[in-house]
Enzyme design. Sequence first.
Site, PDB file in Angstrom:
ATOM      1  N   MET A  11       0.845  -1.197   0.000  1.00 29.62           N
ATOM      2  CA  MET A  11       0.000   0.000   0.000  1.00 29.62           C
ATOM      3  C   MET A  11       0.883   1.251   0.000  1.00 29.62           C
ATOM      4  SD  MET A  11      -3.307  -0.915   0.269  1.00 29.62           S
ATOM      5  CE  MET A  11      -4.108   0.517   0.951  1.00 29.62           C
ATOM      6  N   ASN A  12       0.358   2.307  -0.572  1.00 27.22           N
ATOM      7  CA  ASN A  12       0.987   3.640  -0.531  1.00 27.22           C
ATOM      8  C   ASN A  12       2.347   3.721  -1.201  1.00 27.22           C
ATOM      9  OD1 ASN A  12      -1.242   4.547   0.967  1.00 27.22           O
ATOM     10  ND2 ASN A  12      -0.302   3.809   2.846  1.00 27.22           N
ATOM     11  N   GLY A  14       2.569   4.261  -4.581  1.00 24.99           N
ATOM     12  CA  GLY A  14       2.440   5.089  -5.774  1.00 24.99           C
ATOM     13  C   GLY A  14       2.048   4.333  -7.030  1.00 24.99           C
ATOM     14  N   LYS A  15       1.393   3.189  -6.863  1.00 25.46           N
ATOM     15  CA  LYS A  15       1.001   2.390  -8.033  1.00 25.46           C
ATOM     16  C   LYS A  15       0.074   3.170  -8.958  1.00 25.46           C
ATOM     17  CE  LYS A  15      -0.571  -0.830  -5.332  1.00 25.46           C
ATOM     18  NZ  LYS A  15      -0.162  -0.190  -4.067  1.00 25.46           N
ATOM     19  N   ASP A  87      -5.759  -0.758 -12.992  1.00 27.72           N
ATOM     20  CA  ASP A  87      -5.466  -0.419 -11.602  1.00 27.72           C
ATOM     21  C   ASP A  87      -6.171  -1.419 -10.700  1.00 27.72           C
ATOM     22  OD1 ASP A  87      -4.189   1.264  -9.723  1.00 27.72           O
ATOM     23  OD2 ASP A  87      -6.021   2.407  -9.379  1.00 27.72           O
ATOM     24  N   GLU A  88      -5.650  -1.607  -9.486  1.00 25.43           N
ATOM     25  CA  GLU A  88      -6.225  -2.553  -8.527  1.00 25.43           C
ATOM     26  C   GLU A  88      -6.279  -3.962  -9.117  1.00 25.43           C
ATOM     27  OE1 GLU A  88      -6.497  -1.562  -5.541  1.00 25.43           O
ATOM     28  OE2 GLU A  88      -6.625   0.603  -5.771  1.00 25.43           O
ATOM     29  N   ALA A  89      -5.211  -4.355  -9.791  1.00 26.30           N
ATOM     30  CA  ALA A  89      -5.149  -5.635 -10.507  1.00 26.30           C
ATOM     31  C   ALA A  89      -5.264  -6.846  -9.591  1.00 26.30           C
ATOM     32  CB  ALA A  89      -3.859  -5.723 -11.319  1.00 26.30           C
ATOM     33  N   CYS A 145       8.993   1.235   4.876  1.00 26.34           N
ATOM     34  CA  CYS A 145       8.480   0.927   6.213  1.00 26.34           C
ATOM     35  C   CYS A 145       8.850   2.078   7.150  1.00 26.34           C
ATOM     36  CB  CYS A 145       9.110  -0.383   6.706  1.00 26.34           C
ATOM     37  SG  CYS A 145       8.637  -0.871   8.387  1.00 26.34           S
TER      38      CYS A 145
END
Length: 194
Positions: A11-12, A14-15, A87-89, A145
């Site tokens: 998550m987060n 930049g995809k 997106d959201e593959a 992280c």
Amino acid sequence: MAKLYFYYASMNAGKSTNLLQADFNYRERGMATMLFTAAVDDRFAAGTIASRIGLSAPATMFDPATDLAGLALARHAEAPLACVLVDEAQFLTATQVDQLAALADRAGIPVLAYGLRTDFRGALFEGSARLLALADSLVEIKSVCECGRKATMNLRVDAEGRPVAEGRQTEIGGNDRYVALCRRHFSEAFQAKG
């Protein structure tokens, strides 16, 4: 030869921003693209790919019953597509990933799929598993992280910020529900909970 690409990250990372930049690059050169996003992702306006830094673009929504190749080929018949971007593959079905691979192989249209590799338990999503198996190119987008190491895991948290270990695989959320962590801190979050 067109290829199927899988850009994956926690998550987060930049995809969506990377997807929107790739789309912009094609369109800036006068090339047609087709964008898809998961209907289940209701964080932003329906049928919109939006990034946390404020970029957005309209997209065709998909659900498990959507024939992605059929929609892309119909659009391609109207105006040749230079690229299909998803997106959201992680929310794709294995069959839909097979469709995207065929789109690249048979229609010669490059497909760029962006998504999470694993869920909040560290398990592969169906779409991600099939993309990892079939994609011609696997590209990890790096995230960080809290300790500065590469984040590879998605920790789901409750309203108080406590780790959540059980529940449905898919629960839509952003920074309010998920924290990107390295494997060590992901594991330690659950050890501290227990």
